[in-house]
Motif scaffolding. Structure first.
Motif, short mmCIF file in Angstrom:
data_model
loop_
_atom_site.label_atom_id
_atom_site.label_comp_id
_atom_site.label_asym_id
_atom_site.label_seq_id
_atom_site.Cartn_x
_atom_site.Cartn_y
_atom_site.Cartn_z
N VAL A 284 40.47 49.02 31.48
CA VAL A 284 39.05 49.24 31.82
C VAL A 284 39.10 48.03 29.81
N SER A 285 39.94 48.25 28.83
CA SER A 285 39.74 47.29 28.20
C SER A 285 40.31 45.73 28.76
N VAL A 286 40.79 46.08 29.33
CA VAL A 286 40.81 44.19 29.49
C VAL A 286 39.96 44.10 30.25
N LEU A 287 39.05 44.13 31.12
CA LEU A 287 37.90 44.23 32.71
C LEU A 287 36.94 44.00 31.74
N THR A 288 36.93 44.32 30.78
CA THR A 288 35.48 44.66 29.25
C THR A 288 36.07 42.90 29.01
N ALA A 289 37.18 42.24 28.52
CA ALA A 289 37.29 41.46 28.03
C ALA A 289 36.99 40.37 28.47
N CYS A 290 37.57 40.49 29.75
CA CYS A 290 36.82 39.93 31.18
C CYS A 290 35.77 39.46 31.34
N THR A 291 35.41 40.33 31.76
CA THR A 291 33.85 40.64 31.69
C THR A 291 32.52 39.20 31.31
N ASN A 292 32.97 40.12 29.11
CA ASN A 292 32.42 38.83 28.52
C ASN A 292 32.65 37.44 27.82
N LEU A 293 34.41 37.17 28.96
CA LEU A 293 34.59 35.55 28.82
C LEU A 293 34.39 35.19 29.68
N GLY A 294 34.08 36.00 31.35
CA GLY A 294 33.80 35.18 32.42
C GLY A 294 34.62 34.51 33.07
N THR A 295 35.99 35.46 33.09
CA THR A 295 37.22 34.80 33.59
C THR A 295 37.32 35.93 34.72
N LEU A 296 36.70 34.71 35.53
CA LEU A 296 36.86 35.98 36.43
C LEU A 296 37.89 35.20 37.96
N ASP A 297 38.80 34.77 37.57
CA ASP A 297 40.09 34.65 37.44
C ASP A 297 41.56 35.49 37.06
N ARG A 298 41.20 35.92 36.20
CA ARG A 298 41.89 36.99 35.18
C ARG A 298 41.62 38.02 35.55
N GLY A 299 40.14 38.32 36.36
CA GLY A 299 40.07 39.52 36.41
C GLY A 299 40.62 39.93 38.21
N ILE A 300 40.39 38.61 38.84
CA ILE A 300 40.87 38.83 40.51
C ILE A 300 42.11 39.71 40.12
N TRP A 301 43.17 39.20 39.14
CA TRP A 301 44.55 39.03 39.04
C TRP A 301 44.72 40.61 38.47
N MET A 302 43.49 40.41 37.76
CA MET A 302 43.44 42.04 37.79
C MET A 302 43.33 42.97 38.26
N HIS A 303 42.75 42.77 39.03
CA HIS A 303 42.68 43.64 40.41
C HIS A 303 43.36 43.61 40.85
N SER A 304 44.81 42.55 41.15
CA SER A 304 45.55 42.69 42.22
C SER A 304 46.51 43.60 41.46
N TYR A 305 46.56 43.31 39.98
CA TYR A 305 47.65 44.10 39.54
C TYR A 305 47.41 45.83 39.88
N ILE A 306 46.32 46.25 40.31
CA ILE A 306 45.63 47.27 40.59
C ILE A 306 46.27 48.03 41.30
N ARG A 307 46.04 47.43 42.83
CA ARG A 307 46.94 47.46 43.95
C ARG A 307 48.16 47.41 43.68
N ASN A 308 48.83 46.56 43.59
CA ASN A 308 50.39 46.90 43.24
C ASN A 308 51.04 48.07 42.85
N CYS A 309 50.48 48.57 41.63
CA CYS A 309 50.53 49.19 40.76
C CYS A 309 50.48 50.32 41.11
N ARG A 310 49.66 50.93 42.08
CA ARG A 310 49.18 51.85 43.38
C ARG A 310 48.51 53.08 42.26
N ILE A 311 48.02 52.15 41.54
CA ILE A 311 46.79 52.65 40.66
C ILE A 311 45.37 53.17 41.51
#
Length: 632
Positions: free
Chosen positions: A356-383
């Motif tokens: 959640v903290s990382v996604l909030t940082a991505c939101t405020n920086l506007g780093t969509l690529d990093r946000g998509i990577w985080m979404h993939s990380y959530i899926r791969n780690c089966r969170i």
């Protein structure tokens, strides 16, 4: 606090269960249980006509009970317990209830079985009360206590009252706690150390701090739990001075004692004393370090918080989460992302709070690529994302402009909170898709939670960005008329901006004048901006002077007023405004734009970008500027 006691469902389920088991018992001779078709059911024999029957713990039915893994299997075993007479034996009954409450998580079935026991004892009642507490159902535990244990006059023991103390603490009922304490005295358990400790905790949680102290003082003996419970009660009620008095009197202290006091001083903002105790602490654990990190972070001293973090020998996931959360709070988003990269390098495994903290940082920086990577990380780690994590993810997509991805996350959420709906409405609105934002609001009215004040801020903002003045007026009225929400400054701000953009500056001024609260600089600023856009110099001059009175050090009103005068050719007035700015030494902050060149984040322009890339960007910006000049 009034507690409604309703146990009708339990009675119904109990009756159905009994009818089912009686029916099965009658048909045993015709259709034996499928699990044990040929095994005879042994009977229990009495060794003494006047004494209780002796039970063999290796009895086949009890062995089957131990291996039981489903409610369906239990129904078959229950039938054999009734036929063999074991269901009325206290030891067998206790094993049945323990199995139901712990392994099968079927407390309602345990209550049904309890109703069939002719002579229940305190152990059986305690087992069921504990089962309700395990399922986080303290009200169910209190219902059972009143309707089953008290109603059948089951004698209490010294294990009953600590459980009841925990029940009262969890429901926060001081009245119910005092009634239970009266029964403690009546039953003669008031001197029992275990009972006393539980009621010290109960009174502290329910706000009866002086009652807790009386229980503490009336005791003939105290153990470490007694001291810690009283200190913890003082700390949680922000009575740190009283807690410190007890702390200094303690014959011995453990880590909980020290951490409670450090936490108490951190909560009241006395970090100097907290650090003094931290330095005195003989053995510092991870909780102590985390408490100090959080304390300095809360006070805005993130540098010192990081110093404590770096000095830690052992960190847990909470340590990382606290540090990343404070970087987000102080808007140092790049440092939050760096810390996360270090975290996943092997030092700790992130959890939902970390992401959640990382996604909030991505939101405020506007780093969509990093946000998509985080979404993939959530899926791969089966969170498994909870409501908070899913909302943070869709908010990141929405603010980065990827509304299709945000909608996908929203549609996949099994449970949606008000914040989830608000984020979708806000996302559509801020990207000019006013119609979709209003469609989302109508869907929320039909199948979502009740809209709140923040929802209407999002709706009105969407109308503002889409230029939907009529719809904005409608929803502003709907908020008050249907949902009974009194408009706040934020709602009036949206309406002033909405009307101003539509050229209805007079209506904006009238709305501001009728506000029940005092209009702040933001409202007057929105109205001034509208006057500048629609060349309403008369009203703009009045509003600008009003805004300068409210915030004389803000350069914005001076600039807008100067522009209004310039648009009408009033150069003497322009010069007067600029002279005022110089006399007050006001300077306009240079504007800047954020350009992303690297894979993650915007740092690549400032630090990692090559000279060729920078030249390319500057060249493109120059061409854009030249074309803009030619277009005029």
């Amino acid at each position: 606090m009034t507690v409604r006691l309703n146990f009708s469902k339990t009675r119904i389920s109990s009756s159905l269960a009994l009818n089912k088991f009686i029916k099965v018992q009658k048909n045993l001779s015709k259709t034996p249980p499928k699990l044990w078709p040929t095994e005879p059911i042994p009977k229990i024999t009495d060794t003494d006509d006047q004494g209780p029957p002796i039970i063999d713990l290796s009895h086949p039915v009890l062995r089957k009970l131990e291996s039981c893994s489903s409610v369906k299997e239990f129904h078959q075993i229950h039938t054999q317990l009734i036929v063999s007479g074991l269901s009325q034996h206290s030891l067998a009954a206790s094993r049945v209830l323990k199995k139901l409450c712990t392994c099968l998580n079927s407390v309602s079935l345990a209550v049904s079985f309890f109703d069939c026991v002719d002579e229940p004892d305190a152990f059986l009642c305690n087992t069921i009360i504990k089962g309700f507490l395990t399922l986080n159902d303290p009200f169910g535990a209190l219902c059972f206590y009143h309707h089953k244990m008290l109603a059948t006059c089951v004698e209490h023991n010294h294990y009953t009252f600590p459980l009841l103390g925990k029940v009262c603490a969890e429901i926060g009922s001081l009245r119910e706690g005092k009634k239970t304490h009266a029964r403690v005295v009546k039953c003669g358990f008031e001197l029992d150390l275990f009972v006393r400790n539980s009621f010290i905790h109960m009174y502290s949680v329910c706000g009866g701090l002086w009652d807790a102290r009386k229980v503490f003082d009336d005791g003939p003996v105290w153990d470490l739990v007694s001291w810690n419970s009283m200190i913890d009660g003082y700390v949680k009620n922000r009575e740190v001075s009283f807690a410190r008095e007890l702390f200094d009197l303690m014959p011995e202290r453990d880590g909980f004692s020290w951490n409670s006091m450090i936490s108490g001083y951190v909560d009241v903002g006395d970090l100097e004393t907290a650090k003094g105790l931290f330095d005195m602490m003989p053995i510092k654990d991870v909780v102590s370090w985390n408490c100090m990190i959080d304390g300095y972070g809360r006070r805005g001293n993130v540098r010192l918080a990081r110093d404590f973090f770096d000095r830690m020998a052992i960190r847990n996931v909470v340590s990382w989460n606290i540090m990343m959360a404070h970087y987000v709070r102080c808007k140092d988003y790049n440092e939050c992302l760096k810390l996360f990269d270090r975290m996943i390098g092997g030092e700790a495994r992130p959890n939902e709070a970390s992401i959640v903290s990382v996604l909030t940082a991505c939101t405020n920086l506007g780093t969509l690529d990093r946000g998509i990577w985080m979404h993939s990380y959530i899926r791969n780690c089966r969170i498994e994302p909870d409501v908070l994590l899913s909302t943070a993810l869709l908010t990141m997509y929405a603010k980065c402009g990827a509304m299709d991805l945000a909608r996908d996350v929203f549609d996949e959420m099994p449970e949606k909170s008000v914040v989830s709906w608000n984020s979708m409405i806000m996302g559509y609105g801020m990207h000019g898709q006013g119609e979709k934002a209003l469609e989302m609001f109508m869907a929320m009215e039909k199948r979502g939670p009740t809209p709140n004040g923040a929802t209407f801020v999002c709706v009105l903002s969407a109308c503002t960005h889409a230029g939907m003045a009529l719809e904005g007026w409608w929803y502003f009225d709907l908020m008050q008329r249907v949902y009974k929400i009194e408009p706040k400054v934020e709602h009036y701000g949206c309406m002033v901006d909405l009307l101003g953009r539509a050229g209805l500056t007079k209506d904006s001024e009238e709305l501001v004048s009728k506000m029940p609260m005092e209009a702040g600089p933001a409202l007057w600023g929105a109205l001034l901006s509208a006057c500048r856009t629609h060349s309403n110099s008369e009203l703009g001059e009045t509003v600008a002077k009003r805004l300068i009175e409210l915030e004389p050090t803000d350069i914005g009103p001076y600039v807008l007023l100067s522009n209004i005068y310039a648009s009408e050719g009033r150069w003497d007035d322009v010069e007067n405004v600029r002279r005022m700015m110089k006399e007050k030494r006001l300077q306009k902050t240079v504007g800047s734009s954020l350009v992303h060149l690297g894979e993650f984040g915007s740092e690549s322009v400032k630090e990692n970008g090559s000279l060729q890339r920078r030249s390319m960007v500057y060249s493109m910006l120059g061409e854009i500027g030249a074309k803009l000049k030619l277009s005029h």
